[in-house]
Design a protein around this motif. Structure first.
Motif, short mmCIF file in Angstrom:
data_model
loop_
_atom_site.label_atom_id
_atom_site.label_comp_id
_atom_site.label_asym_id
_atom_site.label_seq_id
_atom_site.Cartn_x
_atom_site.Cartn_y
_atom_site.Cartn_z
N LEU A 79 33.28 23.73 1.34
CA LEU A 79 34.18 23.81 0.19
C LEU A 79 33.56 24.53 -0.99
CD1 LEU A 79 35.59 20.14 0.05
CD2 LEU A 79 36.74 22.15 0.96
N ASN A 81 32.66 27.40 -2.10
CA ASN A 81 33.16 28.60 -2.76
C ASN A 81 34.53 28.41 -3.41
OD1 ASN A 81 30.88 30.06 -2.16
ND2 ASN A 81 31.64 30.54 -0.11
N SER A 82 35.32 27.50 -2.82
CA SER A 82 36.66 27.29 -3.37
C SER A 82 36.67 26.21 -4.45
CB SER A 82 37.61 26.90 -2.25
OG SER A 82 37.26 25.62 -1.78
N MET A 83 35.56 25.46 -4.54
CA MET A 83 35.54 24.29 -5.40
C MET A 83 35.47 24.66 -6.89
SD MET A 83 32.76 21.26 -5.29
CE MET A 83 32.76 21.18 -3.52
N PRO A 84 36.38 24.16 -7.71
CA PRO A 84 36.26 24.42 -9.15
C PRO A 84 35.03 23.70 -9.70
CG PRO A 84 38.23 23.13 -8.66
CD PRO A 84 37.52 23.32 -7.38
N LYS A 85 34.18 24.43 -10.44
CA LYS A 85 32.89 23.85 -10.87
C LYS A 85 33.09 22.71 -11.86
CE LYS A 85 30.36 26.64 -8.40
NZ LYS A 85 31.36 26.64 -7.30
N GLN A 86 34.22 22.72 -12.58
CA GLN A 86 34.44 21.67 -13.59
C GLN A 86 34.51 20.28 -12.95
OE1 GLN A 86 36.25 24.48 -13.21
NE2 GLN A 86 37.47 24.92 -15.04
N VAL A 87 35.04 20.21 -11.72
CA VAL A 87 35.25 18.90 -11.12
C VAL A 87 34.37 18.71 -9.87
CG1 VAL A 87 37.58 18.52 -11.98
CG2 VAL A 87 37.24 19.78 -9.86
N VAL A 91 34.69 15.87 -6.80
CA VAL A 91 34.97 16.27 -5.42
C VAL A 91 33.89 15.73 -4.49
CG1 VAL A 91 35.19 18.23 -3.87
CG2 VAL A 91 36.26 18.31 -6.11
N VAL A 94 34.42 12.02 -3.96
CA VAL A 94 35.56 11.74 -3.08
C VAL A 94 35.15 11.93 -1.62
CG1 VAL A 94 37.84 12.57 -2.37
CG2 VAL A 94 37.33 12.27 -4.78
N PHE A 98 34.97 8.95 1.06
CA PHE A 98 35.80 9.10 2.26
C PHE A 98 34.97 8.83 3.51
CE2 PHE A 98 36.84 12.21 5.64
CZ PHE A 98 38.04 11.68 6.06
N THR A 101 33.99 5.18 3.91
CA THR A 101 35.11 4.36 4.35
C THR A 101 35.36 4.56 5.84
OG1 THR A 101 36.03 4.85 2.19
CG2 THR A 101 37.43 3.63 3.69
N VAL A 102 35.22 5.80 6.31
CA VAL A 102 35.37 6.06 7.75
C VAL A 102 34.33 5.26 8.53
CG1 VAL A 102 35.13 7.80 9.56
CG2 VAL A 102 36.41 8.33 7.49
N LEU A 105 35.39 1.57 8.57
CA LEU A 105 36.54 1.29 9.44
C LEU A 105 36.15 1.37 10.91
CD1 LEU A 105 39.38 3.27 7.63
CD2 LEU A 105 39.19 0.80 7.85
N HIS B 2 37.50 28.41 -13.12
CA HIS B 2 38.86 28.38 -12.58
C HIS B 2 39.84 27.91 -13.64
CE1 HIS B 2 37.68 29.09 -8.44
NE2 HIS B 2 36.63 28.35 -8.69
N TYR B 6 44.57 25.61 -11.26
CA TYR B 6 43.83 25.59 -10.00
C TYR B 6 43.11 24.26 -9.81
CZ TYR B 6 40.58 26.99 -6.32
OH TYR B 6 39.88 27.06 -5.16
N TYR B 10 43.82 21.75 -6.85
CA TYR B 10 42.71 21.50 -5.93
C TYR B 10 42.48 20.00 -5.74
CZ TYR B 10 38.26 22.31 -3.62
OH TYR B 10 37.25 22.35 -2.71
N LEU B 14 43.13 17.81 -2.38
CA LEU B 14 41.99 17.10 -1.79
C LEU B 14 42.25 15.61 -1.66
CD1 LEU B 14 38.84 17.57 -1.03
CD2 LEU B 14 38.48 16.39 -3.19
N LEU B 22 42.67 8.71 5.69
CA LEU B 22 42.20 7.33 5.65
C LEU B 22 43.31 6.35 6.01
CD1 LEU B 22 39.78 6.97 2.63
CD2 LEU B 22 39.26 7.03 5.05
N LEU B 25 43.79 6.45 9.71
CA LEU B 25 42.69 5.78 10.40
C LEU B 25 42.81 4.26 10.27
CD1 LEU B 25 40.36 7.15 11.90
CD2 LEU B 25 38.92 6.65 9.94
N HIS B 33 40.95 -4.26 14.44
CA HIS B 33 40.36 -5.09 13.38
C HIS B 33 40.88 -6.52 13.49
CE1 HIS B 33 39.62 -1.38 10.60
NE2 HIS B 33 38.85 -1.39 11.66
#
Lengths: 240, 238
Positions: A79, A81-87, A91, A94, A98, A101-102, A105, B2, B6, B10, B14, B22, B25, B33
């Motif tokens: 991700l 190159n596409s990722m906005p640097k501000q956030v 990201v 998250v 994620f 959590t996988v 589970l 950006h 955007y 984004y 995401l 999730l 799953l 479970h």
């Protein structure tokens, strides 16, 4: 880290990278010793103190961290190159949350006993500074395959230390190793320090050290490990 | 840099992707479970009778458990025969102790299991309380004098491995309960878990605590004292 970035730029002129070249091998071996996340970078100490009372949970924790670290690195690298640097931090979080959590589970569905044993610690991987540290320092600037290997290397470097510390604490604190009873005051231990016999003759003076079970013990065990590593690997000693 | 548009798009995409994966799953693994949780509950109850059930396979657990008699008690120790929404009688294994705990004490239902062990009835009672970090719970198998403990099992939601979690994992700790009395008829007090120095080793109503796990062990003491009342009301009527 700086010259890695420079190298990356130079080789960007479409030179195909080998799958397991010299560079790729060092990505895995470097974190095991010269650049160990726990003993050299002193990251991930919080969970290293908490989980290392017993060997088996530390082992499962190590596997879980290798998985999360490797796949978080891979995803973020894809991700990047596409990722906005501000956030970017959000990201990254998250993606880590994620994956954790996988893991939770899947463990709950297919290995319920291990899930119950680790309970709170699986969630703690989210806050493990090593994972986020690698995302920021490596995955944001490198290609997916190398990032993946870097994640595996760092996961292993962390997990290795975890298992060593857990082994020391479990053996000296509880007299067991991975649940196998080694030395203690009842007949079902291999060396029985109380009832008559060779165990009490030679080891009658021995008692398991309750301090080793407490989190503070992990701190000085890791401290001593850093000391030993530095006296043997002189590269790490800061000469200034 | 950006544009804001955007960035918003984004993050929206995401989080949606992550949420969908999730959710998928979680729902697809839900049956597994639920099955695991029900099985582990049965395993816990049976291990109170005999520790060998902790390592038994799934079929053996289901088989043995189907022979166990179940009762639901109310706070005064009367047997309840309530029906659920589908008209099926509520069994002890259907009770969710987590939900029962949230009700007022007088409205709670309590599970009682009777296991026939070589011709002798063992009464398995359960209790729930607070550990250091989260809930702890346990089951006690009582002989038919309703006092002598034949076996115990404990579990916890989030105690520290090697410290509080030892109430579940340490067989030496659990062994101490066997043969002890859960209730002292002489002074009307329940069994207590005490630190080594304060414990009288000749007493049948005291168990040695785990070092480094004071709060969890006190939790066990409190859980027994507060959770046994309805069962003893029932035993008195028998």
């Amino acid at each position: 880290m700086a010259d890695t970035a420079v190298q990356e730029k130079n080789t960007a002129v479409k030179v195909s990278e080998p799958l397991f070249g010299k560079k790729e091998r060092t990505l895995i071996t470097d974190p095991l010793n010269d650049n160990n996340p726990v003993t050299v970078q002193v990251l991930g100490i919080c969970s290293a103190l908490a989980v290392t009372t017993l060997v088996v949970p530390s082992f499962v924790m190590a596997i879980a961290v290798v998985f999360v670290c490797a796949f978080a690195n891979l995803t973020i690298s894809l991700l990047r190159n596409s990722m906005p640097k501000q956030v970017r931090m959000i990201v990254q979080l998250v993606v880590i949350a994620f994956l954790v959590t996988v893991v939770e589970l899947v463990l709950k569905a297919f290995s319920f006993t291990v899930y119950k044993q680790l309970s709170v610690f699986i969630g703690l991987i989210i806050t493990n500074c090593i994972v986020m540290g690698r995302l920021e320092a490596f995955a944001m600037a490198n290609k997916p395959w190398r990032s993946f290997l870097d994640g595996i290397g760092n996961g292993l470097g962390y997990g290795g230390i975890l298992i060593i510390v857990a082994a020391i604490r479990e053996v000296f604190g509880k007299g067991t190793f991975a649940g196998f009873k080694l030395i203690g005051p009842t007949p079902d231990y291999l060396i029985d320090t109380v009832s008559a016999g060779w165990g009490s003759t030679f080891f009658g003076w021995y008692a398991n050290n309750g301090l080793m079970v407490l989190p503070a013990a992990a701190l000085f065990v890791i401290g001593v490990m850093i000391w030993i590593q530095r006296s043997w690997n002189t590269k790490l000693v800061d000469v200034s | 840099m950006h544009s804001n548009k955007y960035v918003f798009l984004y993050t929206l995409v995401l989080t949606t992707v992550v949420a969908v994966v999730l959710a998928f799953l979680a729902t697809s693994l839900k049956p597994l479970h639920v099955k695991n949780e029900a099985l582990s509950k049965k395993k816990d109850i049976l291990s109170a009778v005999d520790a060998k059930f902790a390592d038994a396979d799934d079929d053996e657990i289901e088989n043995t458990f189907s022979k166990v008699k179940q009762f639901v008690l109310d706070a005064e120790g009367n047997i309840l025969k309530n029906k659920n929404s589908v008209g099926k009688e509520i069994q002890a294994e259907d009770l969710d102790m987590k939900k029962e705990e949230k009700k007022a004490e007088a409205d709670r239902s309590y599970p009682l299991y009777v296991y026939n062990h070589n011709g002798q009835d063992l009464y398995i009672v359960s209790a729930r309380g607070n550990g250091l970090w989260d809930k702890i719970w346990g089951s006690f198998a009582l002989k038919d004098d309703f006092r002598t403990i034949a076996g115990v099992t404990f579990d916890h939601a989030g105690e520290t491995p090697g410290l509080g979690a030892e109430i579940k994992d340490n067989t030496d700790f659990k062994k101490q309960f066997i043969g002890d009395k859960i209730y002292n008829d002489a002074n009307g007090e329940y069994l207590v878990v005490k630190k080594g120095g304060q414990r009288d080793f000749n007493k049948d109503y005291e168990v040695d605590a785990i070092s480094g796990a004071t709060v969890t062990c006190d939790g066990v003491t409190d859980m027994i004292a507060s959770g046994m009342t309805p069962y003893f009301a029932y035993f008195k009527k028998k």
